[in-house]
Design a protein around this motif. Sequence first.
Motif, PDB file in Angstrom:
ATOM      1  N   ALA A  32       0.841  -1.203   0.000  1.00 59.42           N
ATOM      2  CA  ALA A  32       0.000   0.000   0.000  1.00 59.42           C
ATOM      3  C   ALA A  32       0.876   1.252   0.000  1.00 59.42           C
ATOM      4  N   PRO A  33       0.318   2.381  -0.465  1.00 59.73           N
ATOM      5  CA  PRO A  33       1.058   3.643  -0.356  1.00 59.73           C
ATOM      6  C   PRO A  33       1.090   4.104   1.103  1.00 59.73           C
ATOM      7  N   GLU A  34       1.944   5.073   1.413  1.00 60.88           N
ATOM      8  CA  GLU A  34       1.980   5.625   2.772  1.00 60.88           C
ATOM      9  C   GLU A  34       0.610   6.169   3.122  1.00 60.88           C
ATOM     10  N   HIS A  35       0.185   5.893   4.357  1.00 59.97           N
ATOM     11  CA  HIS A  35      -1.105   6.401   4.801  1.00 59.97           C
ATOM     12  C   HIS A  35      -1.160   6.416   6.328  1.00 59.97           C
ATOM     13  N   THR A  36      -2.229   7.004   6.852  1.00 54.66           N
ATOM     14  CA  THR A  36      -2.424   7.115   8.289  1.00 54.66           C
ATOM     15  C   THR A  36      -3.727   6.421   8.667  1.00 54.66           C
ATOM     16  N   ALA A  37      -3.711   5.765   9.809  1.00 56.53           N
ATOM     17  CA  ALA A  37      -4.899   5.084  10.328  1.00 56.53           C
ATOM     18  C   ALA A  37      -5.119   5.539  11.764  1.00 56.53           C
ATOM     19  N   SER A  38      -6.375   5.525  12.227  1.00 54.68           N
ATOM     20  CA  SER A  38      -6.629   5.842  13.632  1.00 54.68           C
ATOM     21  C   SER A  38      -6.280   4.611  14.464  1.00 54.68           C
ATOM     22  N   ALA A  39      -5.698   4.846  15.631  1.00 52.16           N
ATOM     23  CA  ALA A  39      -5.175   3.738  16.442  1.00 52.16           C
ATOM     24  C   ALA A  39      -5.691   3.809  17.872  1.00 52.16           C
ATOM     25  N   GLU A  40      -5.849   2.633  18.468  1.00 52.01           N
ATOM     26  CA  GLU A  40      -6.185   2.524  19.882  1.00 52.01           C
ATOM     27  C   GLU A  40      -5.341   1.400  20.471  1.00 52.01           C
ATOM     28  N   VAL A  41      -4.726   1.670  21.629  1.00 47.81           N
ATOM     29  CA  VAL A  41      -3.877   0.694  22.299  1.00 47.81           C
ATOM     30  C   VAL A  41      -4.285   0.643  23.766  1.00 47.81           C
TER      31      VAL A  41
END
Length: 153
Positions: A32-41
């Motif tokens: 995939a190309p560079e991208h941003t995802a929302s994260a929860e840890v």
Amino acid sequence: MTHQQPGTVHAVLEDFLGRWRGTTRIAASAWAPEHTASAEVNYTRAAGGYAVVQSYRHTEPDGSHFEGHGVFTVDPDHNDVLWYYVDSLGQTPAAPSRCTWQDGVLRVERRSDRGTARHTFRVDDGVLTHTAELRFGDSAGFIPFMTSECRRA
């Protein structure tokens, strides 16, 4: 064999405990190309303080998601932190990975027949940062894969 005291692991990982939210930047790759995802840890104490459970989930812009779950514990014979991790890609490790802990930074290299993933975890100024780099096959160097930056929720 001397048994470790309950709470040993969470004492080392105390700054990580809790719920965190932020973003994961995934580097450009063959997938995939560079991208941003929302994260929860989430990091929670488990097994009477002998373990810390890690749950990670990120949601892609198209609504798809990735999740991973880890268990940190201490090897009582060597006083090292161990990390056993599985994720929704289905690559199950044969054994836990041995971590190093220095100056508040947890580092680990997970090896498989496909290559090595190097992870770094730290909390600085209220920001939890988890970076992962990959080295495929016999390649000499690591390439960036992802960086998550989260704040307490």
